[in-house]
Write an enzyme that holds these catalytic residues in place. Structure first.
Site, mmCIF file in Angstrom:
data_model
loop_
_atom_site.group_PDB
_atom_site.id
_atom_site.type_symbol
_atom_site.label_atom_id
_atom_site.label_comp_id
_atom_site.label_asym_id
_atom_site.label_seq_id
_atom_site.Cartn_x
_atom_site.Cartn_y
_atom_site.Cartn_z
ATOM 1 N N SER A 120 -69.288 -10.449 4.280
ATOM 2 C CA SER A 120 -68.430 -9.923 4.612
ATOM 3 C C SER A 120 -68.126 -9.505 6.392
ATOM 4 C CB SER A 120 -68.745 -8.382 4.664
ATOM 5 O OG SER A 120 -68.857 -7.978 3.704
ATOM 6 N N HIS A 141 -64.813 -15.060 1.833
ATOM 7 C CA HIS A 141 -64.425 -14.012 1.457
ATOM 8 C C HIS A 141 -63.684 -13.201 0.409
ATOM 9 C CE1 HIS A 141 -64.194 -9.613 4.053
ATOM 10 N NE2 HIS A 141 -65.400 -10.139 3.060
ATOM 11 N N ASN A 191 -62.903 -6.905 8.321
ATOM 12 C CA ASN A 191 -63.814 -6.094 8.645
ATOM 13 C C ASN A 191 -63.592 -5.538 10.367
ATOM 14 O OD1 ASN A 191 -64.727 -4.984 5.994
ATOM 15 N ND2 ASN A 191 -66.185 -7.082 5.837
HETATM 16 N N1 CAA Z 1 -62.481 -5.465 -12.260
HETATM 17 C C1 CAA Z 1 -61.597 -5.041 -13.068
HETATM 18 N N2 CAA Z 1 -60.093 -5.174 -12.698
HETATM 19 C C2 CAA Z 1 -60.096 -3.394 -11.929
HETATM 20 C C3 CAA Z 1 -61.786 -3.004 -11.915
HETATM 21 C C4 CAA Z 1 -62.607 -4.135 -11.764
HETATM 22 N N3 CAA Z 1 -63.970 -3.607 -10.745
HETATM 23 N N4 CAA Z 1 -60.955 -1.939 -10.740
HETATM 24 C C5 CAA Z 1 -60.298 -1.291 -10.975
HETATM 25 N N5 CAA Z 1 -59.435 -2.711 -12.470
HETATM 26 C C6 CAA Z 1 -58.367 -2.242 -13.005
HETATM 27 C C7 CAA Z 1 -57.759 -1.852 -13.737
HETATM 28 O O1 CAA Z 1 -57.839 -1.773 -15.086
HETATM 29 C C8 CAA Z 1 -56.591 -0.893 -13.709
HETATM 30 O O2 CAA Z 1 -55.691 -1.911 -14.485
HETATM 31 P P1 CAA Z 1 -54.064 -2.443 -15.207
HETATM 32 O O3 CAA Z 1 -53.312 -1.869 -13.786
HETATM 33 O O4 CAA Z 1 -54.155 -3.608 -15.626
HETATM 34 O O5 CAA Z 1 -54.336 -1.428 -16.249
HETATM 35 C C9 CAA Z 1 -56.496 -1.970 -12.294
HETATM 36 O O6 CAA Z 1 -56.983 -2.637 -11.683
HETATM 37 C C10 CAA Z 1 -55.988 -0.510 -11.758
HETATM 38 O O7 CAA Z 1 -56.658 0.798 -12.083
HETATM 39 P P2 CAA Z 1 -57.287 2.227 -12.369
HETATM 40 O O8 CAA Z 1 -56.381 2.325 -12.276
HETATM 41 O O9 CAA Z 1 -58.296 2.107 -12.543
HETATM 42 O O10 CAA Z 1 -57.413 2.757 -10.478
HETATM 43 P P3 CAA Z 1 -56.737 3.029 -9.000
HETATM 44 O O11 CAA Z 1 -55.574 2.361 -9.367
HETATM 45 O O12 CAA Z 1 -57.613 3.691 -8.209
HETATM 46 O O13 CAA Z 1 -56.972 1.604 -8.904
HETATM 47 C C11 CAA Z 1 -58.821 0.144 -7.166
HETATM 48 C C12 CAA Z 1 -58.457 1.315 -7.863
HETATM 49 C C13 CAA Z 1 -57.798 -0.795 -6.975
HETATM 50 C C14 CAA Z 1 -60.366 -0.369 -6.680
HETATM 51 C C15 CAA Z 1 -57.678 0.976 -5.719
HETATM 52 O O14 CAA Z 1 -58.259 2.243 -5.646
HETATM 53 C C16 CAA Z 1 -58.082 0.713 -4.466
HETATM 54 O O15 CAA Z 1 -56.859 -0.359 -4.354
HETATM 55 N N6 CAA Z 1 -58.569 0.530 -3.584
HETATM 56 C C17 CAA Z 1 -58.421 0.657 -2.857
HETATM 57 C C18 CAA Z 1 -59.847 -0.812 -2.293
HETATM 58 C C19 CAA Z 1 -59.735 -2.029 -0.980
HETATM 59 O O16 CAA Z 1 -59.910 -1.533 -0.273
HETATM 60 N N7 CAA Z 1 -60.766 -3.028 -1.115
HETATM 61 C C20 CAA Z 1 -61.443 -3.891 -0.280
HETATM 62 C C21 CAA Z 1 -62.766 -3.395 0.010
HETATM 63 S S1 CAA Z 1 -62.985 -4.617 1.680
HETATM 64 C C22 CAA Z 1 -63.967 -5.578 1.238
HETATM 65 O O17 CAA Z 1 -63.779 -5.905 0.121
HETATM 66 C C23 CAA Z 1 -64.526 -6.408 2.404
HETATM 67 C C24 CAA Z 1 -65.506 -6.202 3.319
HETATM 68 O O18 CAA Z 1 -66.273 -7.332 3.251
HETATM 69 C C25 CAA Z 1 -66.051 -4.797 2.038
HETATM 70 P P1 NAD Z 2 -74.721 -5.115 -4.338
HETATM 71 O O1 NAD Z 2 -76.086 -4.962 -3.513
HETATM 72 O O2 NAD Z 2 -74.123 -4.580 -5.275
HETATM 73 O O3 NAD Z 2 -75.386 -6.787 -5.136
HETATM 74 C C1 NAD Z 2 -75.766 -7.802 -4.261
HETATM 75 C C2 NAD Z 2 -76.865 -8.634 -5.685
HETATM 76 O O4 NAD Z 2 -77.913 -9.695 -4.882
HETATM 77 C C3 NAD Z 2 -77.837 -7.554 -5.823
HETATM 78 O O5 NAD Z 2 -77.751 -7.694 -7.681
HETATM 79 C C4 NAD Z 2 -79.588 -8.011 -5.593
HETATM 80 O O6 NAD Z 2 -80.422 -8.370 -7.351
HETATM 81 C C5 NAD Z 2 -79.256 -9.460 -5.456
HETATM 82 N N1 NAD Z 2 -80.273 -10.373 -4.916
HETATM 83 C C6 NAD Z 2 -80.523 -10.628 -3.045
HETATM 84 N N2 NAD Z 2 -81.395 -11.283 -2.362
HETATM 85 C C7 NAD Z 2 -81.143 -12.052 -3.447
HETATM 86 C C8 NAD Z 2 -81.562 -13.717 -2.966
HETATM 87 N N3 NAD Z 2 -82.181 -14.242 -2.818
HETATM 88 N N4 NAD Z 2 -81.286 -14.454 -4.929
HETATM 89 C C9 NAD Z 2 -80.664 -14.120 -5.945
HETATM 90 N N5 NAD Z 2 -79.782 -12.751 -5.809
HETATM 91 C C10 NAD Z 2 -80.092 -12.030 -4.832
HETATM 92 O O7 NAD Z 2 -73.766 -6.483 -3.039
HETATM 93 P P2 NAD Z 2 -72.432 -6.049 -3.702
HETATM 94 O O8 NAD Z 2 -71.530 -5.107 -2.879
HETATM 95 O O9 NAD Z 2 -72.203 -7.769 -4.465
HETATM 96 O O10 NAD Z 2 -72.888 -7.623 -1.642
HETATM 97 C C11 NAD Z 2 -73.049 -8.664 -2.033
HETATM 98 C C12 NAD Z 2 -72.209 -9.688 -0.979
HETATM 99 O O11 NAD Z 2 -70.998 -9.552 -1.134
HETATM 100 C C13 NAD Z 2 -72.705 -9.142 0.849
HETATM 101 O O12 NAD Z 2 -72.727 -10.463 1.717
HETATM 102 C C14 NAD Z 2 -71.224 -8.309 0.960
HETATM 103 O O13 NAD Z 2 -71.545 -8.385 2.918
HETATM 104 C C15 NAD Z 2 -70.229 -9.301 -0.207
HETATM 105 N N6 NAD Z 2 -68.957 -8.118 0.270
HETATM 106 C C16 NAD Z 2 -69.147 -6.799 -0.391
HETATM 107 C C17 NAD Z 2 -68.180 -6.647 0.015
HETATM 108 C C18 NAD Z 2 -68.377 -4.697 -0.907
HETATM 109 O O14 NAD Z 2 -66.891 -4.007 -0.495
HETATM 110 N N7 NAD Z 2 -69.248 -4.604 -1.761
HETATM 111 C C19 NAD Z 2 -66.649 -6.855 -0.544
HETATM 112 C C20 NAD Z 2 -66.777 -8.128 0.313
HETATM 113 C C21 NAD Z 2 -67.701 -8.899 0.514
#
Ligand code: CAA
Ligand code: NAD
Length: 284
Positions: A120, A141, A191
């Site tokens: 991330s 990513h 991010n």
């Molecule tokens: N796997 C597969 N399908 C999924 C799913 C999953 N984990 N979660 C939800 N879905 C599907 C559902 O089956 C549903 O499909 P249909 O439209 O075909 O029925 C659809 O997605 C919508 O889901 P829900 O009705 O259960 O729920 P929702 O409408 O509240 O949507 C959400 C859920 C898609 C997660 C929505 O709340 C959303 O977009 N949230 C924001 C997510 C976001 O911002 N993500 C980015 C985070 S930042 C990041 O990822 C980067 C990082 O490094 C941290």
């Molecule tokens: P998570 O905690 O759900 O899963 C991480 C997994 O990695 C665990 O199952 C752990 O057992 C496994 N693991 C740890 N060390 C390991 C190793 N040396 N070898 C094999 N497996 C190992 O974490 P996550 O949310 O899936 O995040 C995973 C990566 O994806 C991170 O780098 C995170 O920053 C990135 N990411 C996360 C998100 C998010 O929304 N959570 C979104 C985009 C990217």
């Protein structure tokens, strides 16, 4: 690089299992590895239930669902990766742990394989420097949840080759995703912008400006975000959010990125969000 036939995913948590599902749904054979056997069995059951949900909704046919599940293999042995064309790492957001994994991947995989990280925020250039093939290391990513979110942010390290970039872009498009490209600076594009907002939501809660519910409702209804920032932090994982803030703070050297003490305290208390049943909110 010729078309990718076999992808290996390391880390079977929420991202790794979702990435494996997306690859299998797009006709690619997948190996999914995790150190923790419980994580592997959780990944297997969450992918199966997601596929069954799609079959029962009619999104995909029964035959297609069975084919997707047949393309997935779960392994606790990293050595199984020797046949993979493309590896996607999705383990814990720690530079040291990722680097030691890349040292192993560099030894195990064939010399032509591309090693991608789903990090991330962490420097792709530094991860790549732990291998003998920095030209074949890249950031790929995915956004959470990978089966739903349309974006892949590709991050080029200092030495990433044009061929590696082209192969990663082609694979991302084959997975049905839209690609954006970022230079290799802490937090990349998404991010760099999203996490300070989430951190600010924690400060808003910490300083008593409003309740968690009002902060989330404010951002959902006030700015049309699908989730409020605190709800989203729980969804991402508070540990992941904190790790990203620390990378931004160290990497960009500005105090405006200092993690909120409340976020730190929640992580210290093991309140990691939805995956632990408790974060800012409690989940049953
Ligand atoms: N796997 C597969 N399908 C999924 C799913 C999953 N984990 N979660 C939800 N879905 C599907 C559902 O089956 C549903 O499909 P249909 O439209 O075909 O029925 C659809 O997605 C919508 O889901 P829900 O009705 O259960 O729920 P929702 O409408 O509240 O949507 C959400 C859920 C898609 C997660 C929505 O709340 C959303 O977009 N949230 C924001 C997510 C976001 O911002 N993500 C980015 C985070 S930042 C990041 O990822 C980067 C990082 O490094 C941290
Ligand atoms: P998570 O905690 O759900 O899963 C991480 C997994 O990695 C665990 O199952 C752990 O057992 C496994 N693991 C740890 N060390 C390991 C190793 N040396 N070898 C094999 N497996 C190992 O974490 P996550 O949310 O899936 O995040 C995973 C990566 O994806 C991170 O780098 C995170 O920053 C990135 N990411 C996360 C998100 C998010 O929304 N959570 C979104 C985009 C990217």
């Amino acid at each position: 690089m010729s078309e990718v036939k076999m992808i290996a995913v390391v880390g079977g948590g929420q991202m790794g299992s979702g990435i494996a599902q997306v690859a299998a749904m797009n006709g690619i054979d997948v190996f999914l590895h995790d150190l923790d056997p419980q994580a592997l069995s959780k990944a297997s059951s969450s992918i199966s239930s997601s596929i069954h949900r799609m079959v029962s909704k009619g999104t995909i046919s029964q035959t297609a669902g069975v084919d997707v599940l047949k393309r997935l293999r779960f392994t606790s042995n990293l050595e199984d990766f020797h046949t993979a064309d493309f590896v996607i790492e999705a383990i814990v957001e720690s530079e040291d742990v990722k680097k030691s994994l890349f040292v192993k991947l560099d030894k195990i995989t064939k010399s032509s394989a591309i090693l991608a990280s789903n990090t991330s925020s962490i420097s792709i250039t530094r991860i790549a420097s732990s291998t003998t093939r920095p030209r074949q290391v890249i950031g790929m990513h995915f956004m959470n949840p990978p089966p739903v979110m349309k974006l892949i942010e590709i991050v080029r390290g200092a030495d990433t080759s044009d061929d590696t970039f082209a192969a990663t872009k082609a694979l991302s498009e084959r997975l049905g995703k839209v690609v954006i490209t970022s230079q290799d600076y802490s937090g990349f594009i998404v991010n760099r912008i999203l996490m300070p907002m989430i951190n600010e939501a924690f400060f808003t809660l910490y300083t008593g400006v409003a309740t968690k519910e009002d902060i989330d409702t404010g951002m959902k209804l006030g700015t049309n975000h699908p989730m409020g920032p605190l709800e989203l932090a729980d969804f991402i994982g508070l540990d992941v959010c904190l790790s990203i803030m620390r990378v931004l703070h160290t990497g960009l050297g500005d105090n405006k990125y200092a993690p909120c003490p409340l976020l730190v305290q929640y992580v210290d208390a093991g309140r990691l969000g939805r995956k632990r049943g408790i974060g800012v909110y409690e989940y049953s």
